[in-house]
Write a protein that holds these residues in place. Structure first.
Motif, mmCIF file in Angstrom:
data_model
loop_
_atom_site.group_PDB
_atom_site.id
_atom_site.type_symbol
_atom_site.label_atom_id
_atom_site.label_comp_id
_atom_site.label_asym_id
_atom_site.label_seq_id
_atom_site.Cartn_x
_atom_site.Cartn_y
_atom_site.Cartn_z
ATOM 1 N N PHE A 228 5.315 11.999 34.996
ATOM 2 C CA PHE A 228 5.569 11.346 33.712
ATOM 3 C C PHE A 228 4.906 12.116 32.565
ATOM 4 C CE2 PHE A 228 4.055 8.408 30.399
ATOM 5 C CZ PHE A 228 5.277 7.964 29.921
ATOM 6 N N PHE A 229 3.637 12.484 32.752
ATOM 7 C CA PHE A 229 2.922 13.207 31.701
ATOM 8 C C PHE A 229 3.547 14.581 31.455
ATOM 9 C CE2 PHE A 229 -0.788 10.432 33.093
ATOM 10 C CZ PHE A 229 -0.577 9.522 32.079
ATOM 11 N N GLU A 230 4.001 15.235 32.502
ATOM 12 C CA GLU A 230 4.652 16.536 32.338
ATOM 13 C C GLU A 230 5.967 16.374 31.571
ATOM 14 O OE1 GLU A 230 4.716 20.703 32.739
ATOM 15 O OE2 GLU A 230 3.101 19.265 33.042
ATOM 16 N N VAL A 231 6.693 15.303 31.845
ATOM 17 C CA VAL A 231 7.932 15.026 31.097
ATOM 18 C C VAL A 231 7.603 14.783 29.622
ATOM 19 C CG1 VAL A 231 9.796 13.324 30.795
ATOM 20 C CG2 VAL A 231 9.259 14.209 33.081
ATOM 21 N N CYS A 232 6.546 14.031 29.353
ATOM 22 C CA CYS A 232 6.127 13.796 27.957
ATOM 23 C C CYS A 232 5.802 15.116 27.266
ATOM 24 C CB CYS A 232 4.909 12.876 27.911
ATOM 25 S SG CYS A 232 5.258 11.166 28.328
ATOM 26 N N TYR A 233 5.079 15.975 27.974
ATOM 27 C CA TYR A 233 4.750 17.286 27.402
ATOM 28 C C TYR A 233 6.021 18.080 27.109
ATOM 29 C CZ TYR A 233 3.788 22.233 27.302
ATOM 30 O OH TYR A 233 3.787 23.559 26.949
ATOM 31 N N MET A 234 6.914 18.139 28.075
ATOM 32 C CA MET A 234 8.137 18.943 27.895
ATOM 33 C C MET A 234 8.995 18.412 26.756
ATOM 34 S SD MET A 234 9.304 19.809 31.746
ATOM 35 C CE MET A 234 8.277 20.722 32.864
ATOM 36 N N LEU A 235 9.138 17.102 26.667
ATOM 37 C CA LEU A 235 9.910 16.518 25.561
ATOM 38 C C LEU A 235 9.234 16.813 24.224
ATOM 39 C CD1 LEU A 235 10.928 13.117 27.166
ATOM 40 C CD2 LEU A 235 12.495 14.926 26.402
ATOM 41 N N GLY A 236 7.924 16.629 24.182
ATOM 42 C CA GLY A 236 7.185 16.918 22.955
ATOM 43 C C GLY A 236 7.297 18.375 22.564
ATOM 44 N N ASP B 279 8.175 14.282 14.266
ATOM 45 C CA ASP B 279 7.896 12.873 14.536
ATOM 46 C C ASP B 279 8.216 12.521 15.980
ATOM 47 O OD1 ASP B 279 7.003 12.273 11.947
ATOM 48 O OD2 ASP B 279 9.042 11.919 11.239
ATOM 49 N N ARG B 280 9.334 13.016 16.462
ATOM 50 C CA ARG B 280 9.699 12.774 17.865
ATOM 51 C C ARG B 280 8.723 13.482 18.803
ATOM 52 N NH1 ARG B 280 16.287 12.893 18.268
ATOM 53 N NH2 ARG B 280 16.582 10.969 17.103
ATOM 54 N N ALA B 281 8.356 14.696 18.465
ATOM 55 C CA ALA B 281 7.396 15.434 19.285
ATOM 56 C C ALA B 281 6.084 14.654 19.378
ATOM 57 C CB ALA B 281 7.154 16.818 18.695
ATOM 58 N N TYR B 282 5.622 14.158 18.248
ATOM 59 C CA TYR B 282 4.360 13.411 18.216
ATOM 60 C C TYR B 282 4.428 12.178 19.112
ATOM 61 C CZ TYR B 282 0.292 10.908 16.603
ATOM 62 O OH TYR B 282 -0.898 10.230 16.568
ATOM 63 N N TYR B 283 5.563 11.503 19.105
ATOM 64 C CA TYR B 283 5.726 10.308 19.936
ATOM 65 C C TYR B 283 5.386 10.620 21.393
ATOM 66 C CZ TYR B 283 7.889 6.469 22.460
ATOM 67 O OH TYR B 283 8.113 5.416 23.311
ATOM 68 N N TYR B 284 5.935 11.690 21.911
ATOM 69 C CA TYR B 284 5.715 12.036 23.318
ATOM 70 C C TYR B 284 4.344 12.657 23.550
ATOM 71 C CZ TYR B 284 10.613 10.954 23.868
ATOM 72 O OH TYR B 284 11.820 10.288 23.879
ATOM 73 N N LEU B 285 3.921 13.520 22.653
ATOM 74 C CA LEU B 285 2.655 14.216 22.845
ATOM 75 C C LEU B 285 1.453 13.292 22.703
ATOM 76 C CD1 LEU B 285 3.558 17.499 20.964
ATOM 77 C CD2 LEU B 285 3.358 17.186 23.445
ATOM 78 N N SER B 286 1.584 12.232 21.928
ATOM 79 C CA SER B 286 0.452 11.312 21.774
ATOM 80 C C SER B 286 0.149 10.574 23.075
ATOM 81 C CB SER B 286 0.710 10.328 20.634
ATOM 82 O OG SER B 286 1.816 9.499 20.929
ATOM 83 N N SER B 287 1.095 10.561 23.999
ATOM 84 C CA SER B 287 0.874 9.926 25.306
ATOM 85 C C SER B 287 -0.013 10.761 26.213
ATOM 86 C CB SER B 287 2.205 9.707 26.030
ATOM 87 O OG SER B 287 3.041 8.863 25.300
ATOM 88 N N TYR C 23 -0.139 19.321 21.175
ATOM 89 C CA TYR C 23 -0.468 18.178 20.315
ATOM 90 C C TYR C 23 -1.033 18.662 18.973
ATOM 91 C CZ TYR C 23 -2.795 13.909 18.719
ATOM 92 O OH TYR C 23 -3.214 12.839 17.976
ATOM 93 N N VAL C 24 -1.980 19.590 19.023
ATOM 94 C CA VAL C 24 -2.577 20.127 17.797
ATOM 95 C C VAL C 24 -1.509 20.815 16.956
ATOM 96 C CG1 VAL C 24 -4.156 21.915 16.922
ATOM 97 C CG2 VAL C 24 -4.931 20.310 18.677
ATOM 98 N N ASN C 25 -0.686 21.641 17.586
ATOM 99 C CA ASN C 25 0.391 22.301 16.839
ATOM 100 C C ASN C 25 1.320 21.292 16.177
ATOM 101 O OD1 ASN C 25 -0.335 24.977 17.236
ATOM 102 N ND2 ASN C 25 0.769 25.127 19.161
ATOM 103 N N CYS C 26 1.640 20.233 16.891
ATOM 104 C CA CYS C 26 2.519 19.199 16.344
ATOM 105 C C CYS C 26 1.874 18.522 15.136
ATOM 106 C CB CYS C 26 2.847 18.173 17.424
ATOM 107 S SG CYS C 26 3.898 16.826 16.850
ATOM 108 N N MET C 27 0.601 18.161 15.263
ATOM 109 C CA MET C 27 -0.088 17.503 14.150
ATOM 110 C C MET C 27 -0.112 18.402 12.917
ATOM 111 S SD MET C 27 -2.225 14.540 15.466
ATOM 112 C CE MET C 27 -3.276 14.503 14.144
ATOM 113 N N ILE C 28 -0.372 19.681 13.125
ATOM 114 C CA ILE C 28 -0.412 20.614 12.004
ATOM 115 C C ILE C 28 0.982 20.776 11.415
ATOM 116 C CG2 ILE C 28 -0.807 23.031 11.371
ATOM 117 C CD1 ILE C 28 -3.190 22.956 13.378
ATOM 118 N N ASN C 29 1.994 20.884 12.272
ATOM 119 C CA ASN C 29 3.373 21.010 11.786
ATOM 120 C C ASN C 29 3.796 19.789 10.980
ATOM 121 O OD1 ASN C 29 3.684 23.504 13.009
ATOM 122 N ND2 ASN C 29 4.592 22.666 14.857
#
Length: 161
Positions: A19-27, A37-45, A58-64
């Motif tokens: 599940f966590f790997e799927v969250c990472y891949m989607l993010g 915004d969609r990336a953050y949804y999955y990566l925050s998990s 996660y850090v890259n997403c937050m900065i983006n």
């Protein structure tokens, strides 16, 4: 994602890993597609899982996203790493070296964006001695110098009016 998420509490440890790997891949995919915004949804998990690759995305997403919490997130990860490493764990620290380099590069980037140039410069000057980071550090220090020169020109023009 939907199937695993619906039954998350019933999942085995291995299934939760999937599940966590799927969250990472989607993010990751949404981040690459600039749908932050969609990336953050999955990566925050997955941010609290102490997995360097997940934390990097996660850090890259937050900065983006331009999220004001980016610097706090980076500092929190750095604090967690400092607290988990003792002096006898040099081997562990060496294995985390690329991750630490990433965090300091991203932290300097955020500080520059926030126009906290002195703080960014301090980090970058420490990175110059690292062969893996010296080119990045020199480029960013040159950029900071350009920003300061531009600031001085703008101040000079403003005082003339």
């Amino acid at each position: 994602y939907r199937l695993l998420n619906a039954d998350f509490q019933k999942l085995s440890k291995a299934e939760r890993g999937v599940f966590f790997e799927v969250c990472y891949m989607l993010g990751f995919c949404y981040n690459e597609l600039r749908q932050y915004d969609r990336a953050y949804y999955y990566l925050s998990s997955i941010i609290g899982l102490n997995h360097a690759l997940y934390a990097q995305e996660y850090v890259n997403c937050m900065i983006n996203l331009g999220d004001h919490r980016s610097l706090m997130a980076i500092d929190s990860i750095l604090d967690d790493l400092r607290n988990s490493l003792s002096d006898d764990e040099e081997v562990l620290e060496q294995s985390l070296r690329p991750f630490l380099q990433f965090l300091y590069r991203r932290k300097s980037y955020v500080l520059i964006e926030l126009r906290r140039l002195d703080e960014a410069e301090e980090i970058l000057r420490q990175m110059i001695d690292d062969p893996d980071c010296s080119d990045f550090a020199l480029d960013e220090l040159a950029y900071i110098q350009q920003l300061r020169e531009k600031e001085n020109i703008n101040r000079g023009n403003a005082s003339k009016t």
